[in-house]
Scaffold this motif. Structure first.
Motif, PDB file in Angstrom:
ATOM      1  N   MET A   1       0.989  -1.018   0.073  1.00  0.00           N
ATOM      2  CA  MET A   1      -0.002   0.117  -0.022  1.00  0.00           C
ATOM      3  C   MET A   1       0.755   1.295  -0.068  1.00  0.00           C
ATOM      4  O   MET A   1       2.096   1.175   0.638  1.00  0.00           O
ATOM      5  N   THR A   2       0.273   2.310  -0.402  1.00  0.00           N
ATOM      6  CA  THR A   2       0.891   3.490  -0.521  1.00  0.00           C
ATOM      7  C   THR A   2       0.245   4.713   0.409  1.00  0.00           C
ATOM      8  O   THR A   2      -0.760   4.656   0.387  1.00  0.00           O
ATOM      9  N   VAL A  40      -4.472  11.641   6.062  1.00  0.00           N
ATOM     10  CA  VAL A  40      -3.547  10.638   5.567  1.00  0.00           C
ATOM     11  C   VAL A  40      -3.815   9.058   5.511  1.00  0.00           C
ATOM     12  O   VAL A  40      -4.475   8.714   6.795  1.00  0.00           O
ATOM     13  N   ALA A  41      -3.730   8.569   4.474  1.00  0.00           N
ATOM     14  CA  ALA A  41      -4.230   7.120   4.519  1.00  0.00           C
ATOM     15  C   ALA A  41      -3.264   6.154   3.631  1.00  0.00           C
ATOM     16  O   ALA A  41      -2.734   6.928   2.624  1.00  0.00           O
ATOM     17  N   GLU A  42      -3.308   4.914   4.037  1.00  0.00           N
ATOM     18  CA  GLU A  42      -2.666   3.882   3.342  1.00  0.00           C
ATOM     19  C   GLU A  42      -3.402   3.319   2.637  1.00  0.00           C
ATOM     20  O   GLU A  42      -4.635   2.662   2.903  1.00  0.00           O
ATOM     21  N   LEU A  43      -3.462   3.418   1.148  1.00  0.00           N
ATOM     22  CA  LEU A  43      -4.367   2.800   0.175  1.00  0.00           C
ATOM     23  C   LEU A  43      -3.770   1.860  -0.737  1.00  0.00           C
ATOM     24  O   LEU A  43      -2.507   2.107  -1.293  1.00  0.00           O
ATOM     25  N   THR A  44      -4.454   1.083  -1.054  1.00  0.00           N
ATOM     26  CA  THR A  44      -4.182   0.220  -2.335  1.00  0.00           C
ATOM     27  C   THR A  44      -4.542   0.812  -3.397  1.00  0.00           C
ATOM     28  O   THR A  44      -5.311   1.778  -3.591  1.00  0.00           O
ATOM     29  N   LEU A  57     -13.533  15.679  -1.450  1.00  0.00           N
ATOM     30  CA  LEU A  57     -12.233  15.296  -1.808  1.00  0.00           C
ATOM     31  C   LEU A  57     -11.696  16.399  -3.134  1.00  0.00           C
ATOM     32  O   LEU A  57     -12.185  16.205  -3.992  1.00  0.00           O
ATOM     33  N   LEU A  58     -10.606  17.211  -2.772  1.00  0.00           N
ATOM     34  CA  LEU A  58     -10.325  17.804  -3.679  1.00  0.00           C
ATOM     35  C   LEU A  58      -8.962  17.563  -4.350  1.00  0.00           C
ATOM     36  O   LEU A  58      -9.078  17.792  -5.723  1.00  0.00           O
ATOM     37  N   THR A  59      -8.332  16.852  -3.891  1.00  0.00           N
ATOM     38  CA  THR A  59      -7.010  16.094  -4.558  1.00  0.00           C
ATOM     39  C   THR A  59      -6.562  15.056  -3.587  1.00  0.00           C
ATOM     40  O   THR A  59      -6.907  15.145  -2.238  1.00  0.00           O
ATOM     41  N   ILE A  60      -5.881  14.102  -4.047  1.00  0.00           N
ATOM     42  CA  ILE A  60      -5.188  13.189  -3.389  1.00  0.00           C
ATOM     43  C   ILE A  60      -4.044  13.048  -3.983  1.00  0.00           C
ATOM     44  O   ILE A  60      -3.859  12.504  -5.259  1.00  0.00           O
ATOM     45  N   GLN A  61      -2.936  12.966  -3.161  1.00  0.00           N
ATOM     46  CA  GLN A  61      -1.459  12.969  -3.907  1.00  0.00           C
ATOM     47  C   GLN A  61      -0.523  11.931  -2.922  1.00  0.00           C
ATOM     48  O   GLN A  61      -0.656  11.964  -1.591  1.00  0.00           O
ATOM     49  N   PRO A  62       0.389  11.365  -3.565  1.00  0.00           N
ATOM     50  CA  PRO A  62       1.239  10.698  -2.753  1.00  0.00           C
ATOM     51  C   PRO A  62       1.910  11.503  -1.654  1.00  0.00           C
ATOM     52  O   PRO A  62       2.629  12.444  -1.975  1.00  0.00           O
ATOM     53  N   ALA A  63       2.106  10.937  -0.268  1.00  0.00           N
ATOM     54  CA  ALA A  63       3.030  11.507   0.324  1.00  0.00           C
ATOM     55  C   ALA A  63       4.356  11.213   0.344  1.00  0.00           C
ATOM     56  O   ALA A  63       4.834  10.226  -0.159  1.00  0.00           O
ATOM     57  N   MET A  64       5.154  12.328   0.838  1.00  0.00           N
ATOM     58  CA  MET A  64       6.950  11.941   0.380  1.00  0.00           C
ATOM     59  C   MET A  64       7.585  12.522   1.712  1.00  0.00           C
ATOM     60  O   MET A  64       7.219  13.222   2.538  1.00  0.00           O
ATOM     61  N   LEU A 214      11.221   3.923  -3.062  1.00  0.00           N
ATOM     62  CA  LEU A 214      10.561   3.077  -3.989  1.00  0.00           C
ATOM     63  C   LEU A 214      11.511   2.107  -4.567  1.00  0.00           C
ATOM     64  O   LEU A 214      10.894   1.141  -4.718  1.00  0.00           O
ATOM     65  N   VAL A 215      12.393   2.471  -4.627  1.00  0.00           N
ATOM     66  CA  VAL A 215      13.557   1.400  -5.477  1.00  0.00           C
ATOM     67  C   VAL A 215      13.747   0.369  -4.240  1.00  0.00           C
ATOM     68  O   VAL A 215      13.483  -0.942  -4.947  1.00  0.00           O
ATOM     69  N   GLU A 216      13.835   0.585  -2.993  1.00  0.00           N
ATOM     70  CA  GLU A 216      13.765  -0.617  -1.907  1.00  0.00           C
ATOM     71  C   GLU A 216      12.443  -1.505  -2.049  1.00  0.00           C
ATOM     72  O   GLU A 216      12.674  -2.401  -1.599  1.00  0.00           O
TER      73      GLU A 216
END
Length: 395
Positions: A1-2, A40-44, A57-64, A214-216
């Motif tokens: 999950m991301t 913040v949410a862990e999503l498949t 929901l206005l936008t959903i973006q990957p955390a970093m 991400l490579v790991e």
């Protein structure tokens, strides 16, 4: 999950973009108050597609990850160059009648050593977003705050705006200088809600760390790079959306350090542009300058693309315990800019002028000058020039 960051509008007043991961939000009722919320949410992948249909929901973006703009080494700085208060003199902060009194400033950094004597008489409202306690074992946040408003220490003046007594501190980076983008964004939302007039930060969304992670996790290198760039762009977009949603006269002046990634001491072409979130629309990016043989010169480490520059080489401010220490970096320049901005807020109020972020930014930019800069300084390196404190008296 991301892990994803979700920006919601609890009023459902703001129209979402046609593309779920895109931009282009706008309010149905321009006069209605905004109520943004960050989750913040862990999503498949399936979860992501289902969640993207939420009405609020206005936008959903990957955390970093985020990283501190680490101070540059002092190796090339001679002891005779470390003159206490040179930045105050270069910006006129040592003779302006303004002190920053009555201005509420927010710093998003590594926390603060609130017990340092340079903060005597300052009411510090602190909140820990990094989860490691508000204390500043790193020391960066304390140094920055000392330059903004620190009281004199042993006859040495370190603070630009010594009349500030109201300081918000959001700890968004752990003591190792690492953090998460959702911590910064939540802290940014907090400062907007707390009605700070000026917000300063010196951090970057860490694309390199995102690629490594991400490579790991097994991503092919090219896909990891593309995904990290997408996350970088997405977090920048959330930052801009928050500022847009608060809007009007409520949004503070946002000041961000332009970054220390350039390596001009190795080769002139080894330079890059401003880091995000300093690169966001609505943020005034600040670069660093230092003493040179024929004027103040852009620091070799400062990134290009700043709107203005401020002193950032050999800046003496609050150090460990009760002491002082010098540091180099665009963070130090940012601290000068935050203090100078507070002086301008006080001046504008004294002149009965309404203080908004655009008006304050205009004052800062118009104060900037190329006169004390070296002949080689350019618009690419220094923007509009070296910022200056308000002149003279109102009497």
């Amino acid at each position: 999950m991301t892990r994803y960051i979700l920006l919601r509008d609890r009023t459902r007043n703001w129209r979402r973009p046609r593309v779920p991961l895109g931009a282009g939000i706008a309010p149905e009722d321009a006069d209605a108050p905004a109520d943004p919320q960050i989750e913040v949410a862990e999503l498949t992948p399936d979860d992501l597609r289902e969640t993207a249909g939420d009405r609020d929901l206005l936008t959903i973006q990957p955390a970093m990850p985020t990283r501190l703009l680490t101070p540059e080494p002092m190796d090339e700085l001679r002891a005779c160059d470390m003159v206490p208060g040179w930045g105050l003199r270069a910006t006129g902060a040592d003779w302006t009648p303004m002190s920053g009194a009555g201005v509420r400033v927010a710093l998003l950094d590594t926390g603060i050593d609130a017990g340092h004597p340079c903060f005597a008489g300052v009411e510090v409202t602190a909140r820990d977003f990094a989860g490691t306690g508000i204390a500043d074992a790193n020391g960066h946040g304390t140094h920055v705050a000392g330059t903004v408003l620190g009281r004199d220490q042993g006859g040495t003046r370190i603070g630009v705006a010594r009349g500030i007594t109201d300081l918000l501190v959001g700890k968004v980076l752990a003591d190792n200088g690492r953090g998460r983008s959702e911590d910064f964004l939540n802290a940014l939302l907090w400062t907007l809600q707390e009605k700070a007039q000026i917000v300063g930060f010196a951090l970057a969304f860490d694309t390199s760390a995102q690629i490594e992670t991400l490579v790991e996790e097994g991503y092919p290198a090219m896909l990891a790079t593309a995904a990290a760039v997408h996350a970088y762009r997405g977090n920048l977009r959330i930052c801009e959306m928050l500022l847009m949603m608060i809007g009007g006269g409520q949004v503070p002046l946002m000041l961000g350090a332009v970054g220390n990634d350039s390596l001009r001491t190795i080769a002139p072409e080894f330079e890059t542009g401003p880091v995000a979130p300093a690169a966001a629309a609505g943020v005034l990016a600040v670069g660093a300058c230092g003493p040179g043989e024929d004027g103040f010169c852009p620091a070799p480490f400062t990134n290009a693309g700043a709107a203005v520059v401020a002193p950032g080489v050999g800046i003496i401010s609050a150090g460990p315990g009760e002491g002082l220490r010098p540091l180099n970096g665009t963070s130090m320049a940012l601290a000068h800019a935050v203090g100078i901005a507070a002086l301008w807020v006080e001046r504008m109020r004294a002149e009965k002028e309404r203080v908004t972020a655009p008006m304050l930014a205009t004052r800062l930019i118009r104060s900037a000058t190329f006169e004390p800069l070296c002949p080689e300084a350019s618009y690419i390196d220094c923007g509009r020039g070296l910022i200056q404190a308000p002149e003279g008296s109102l009497d």
